[in-house]
Motif scaffolding. Structure first.
Motif, PDB file in Angstrom:
ATOM      1  N   ARG A  61      -6.922   3.796   0.767  1.00  0.00           N
ATOM      2  CA  ARG A  61      -7.047   2.515   1.465  1.00  0.00           C
ATOM      3  C   ARG A  61      -8.468   1.949   1.343  1.00  0.00           C
ATOM      4  NH1 ARG A  61      -2.774   1.053   4.673  1.00  0.00           N
ATOM      5  NH2 ARG A  61      -1.176   2.649   4.987  1.00  0.00           N
ATOM      6  N   LYS A  62      -9.466   2.795   1.511  1.00  0.00           N
ATOM      7  CA  LYS A  62     -10.855   2.345   1.401  1.00  0.00           C
ATOM      8  C   LYS A  62     -11.170   1.888  -0.019  1.00  0.00           C
ATOM      9  CE  LYS A  62     -15.499   3.666   2.789  1.00  0.00           C
ATOM     10  NZ  LYS A  62     -16.319   4.718   3.435  1.00  0.00           N
TER      11      LYS A  62
ATOM     12  N   VAL B 253       0.827  -1.210   0.000  1.00  0.00           N
ATOM     13  CA  VAL B 253       0.000   0.000   0.000  1.00  0.00           C
ATOM     14  C   VAL B 253       0.863   1.261   0.000  1.00  0.00           C
ATOM     15  CG1 VAL B 253      -1.810   1.261   1.216  1.00  0.00           C
ATOM     16  CG2 VAL B 253      -1.936  -1.236   1.036  1.00  0.00           C
TER      17      VAL B 253
ATOM     18  N   GLU C 160      -5.026   9.448   2.107  1.00  0.00           N
ATOM     19  CA  GLU C 160      -4.578   8.077   2.355  1.00  0.00           C
ATOM     20  C   GLU C 160      -5.769   7.205   2.739  1.00  0.00           C
ATOM     21  OE1 GLU C 160      -1.785   5.560   5.462  1.00  0.00           O
ATOM     22  OE2 GLU C 160      -1.218   7.625   4.981  1.00  0.00           O
ATOM     23  N   GLU C 161      -6.642   7.734   3.552  1.00  0.00           N
ATOM     24  CA  GLU C 161      -7.828   6.981   3.972  1.00  0.00           C
ATOM     25  C   GLU C 161      -8.688   6.595   2.766  1.00  0.00           C
ATOM     26  OE1 GLU C 161     -11.854   7.511   6.692  1.00  0.00           O
ATOM     27  OE2 GLU C 161     -10.358   9.100   6.681  1.00  0.00           O
TER      28      GLU C 161
ATOM     29  N   ASP D 223      -9.774  -1.559  -0.418  1.00  0.00           N
ATOM     30  CA  ASP D 223     -10.593  -2.527   0.317  1.00  0.00           C
ATOM     31  C   ASP D 223     -11.862  -2.900  -0.435  1.00  0.00           C
ATOM     32  OD1 ASP D 223      -8.776  -2.529   2.403  1.00  0.00           O
ATOM     33  OD2 ASP D 223      -9.969  -1.192   3.684  1.00  0.00           O
TER      34      ASP D 223
END
Length: 139
Positions: A41-42, A19, A37-38, A45
């Motif tokens: 990452r989401k 990541v 960044e959040e 996912d």
């Protein structure tokens, strides 16, 4: 799924994704440099992700957003600058375009400068920078 070609491999196993590498590349891209960044990452996912690896090092990435019934969106595609010009991006797009799970679905993507690459795999340019890959049934 894992495909070997020469010293490289392509995998859709998210446990192999690095990541930090993805975050660094997307932060420098024209299309995702404003994402947090959040959010990155989401998005990982909640998507089908393909990583390209040279040994243990991740050198490429692509993400698929899909409803698994009608369409998919191909996005966040990159190959590390040091590995470009070796056919790695072509192999990545070929793998995705041929994936069983995506057959019969309309594929879309946005690009400013890679139309020629995607056209080799059935995507066609729209009136803007967006392209669409129609299922064989509709061609």
């Amino acid at each position: 799924m894992q495909i070997q070609f020469g010293d490289y491999s392509i995998s859709d196993d998210k446990s192999y994704l690095q990541v930090g590498t993805i975050l660094r590349f997307l932060a420098q891209s024209y299309w995702a440099n404003q994402r947090s960044e959040e959010a990155v990452r989401k998005s990982i996912d909640n998507s089908i992700c393909y990583g390209v690896y040279h040994g243990p090092r991740q050198i490429g990435f692509a993400r698929i957003v899909t409803d698994h019934a009608t369409m998919y969106w191909l996005c966040d595609v990159f190959v590390d600058d040091d590995y470009r010009g070796q056919g790695i991006g072509k192999r990545l797009i070929e793998t995705i375009a041929g994936a069983d799970a995506l057959q019969g679905l309309t594929g879309i993507l946005g690009t400013l400068d890679a139309h020629g690459l995607y056209e080799q795999y059935g995507f066609r340019k729209d009136e803007s920078r967006f392209m669409r890959k129609r299922p064989e049934l509709f061609r």
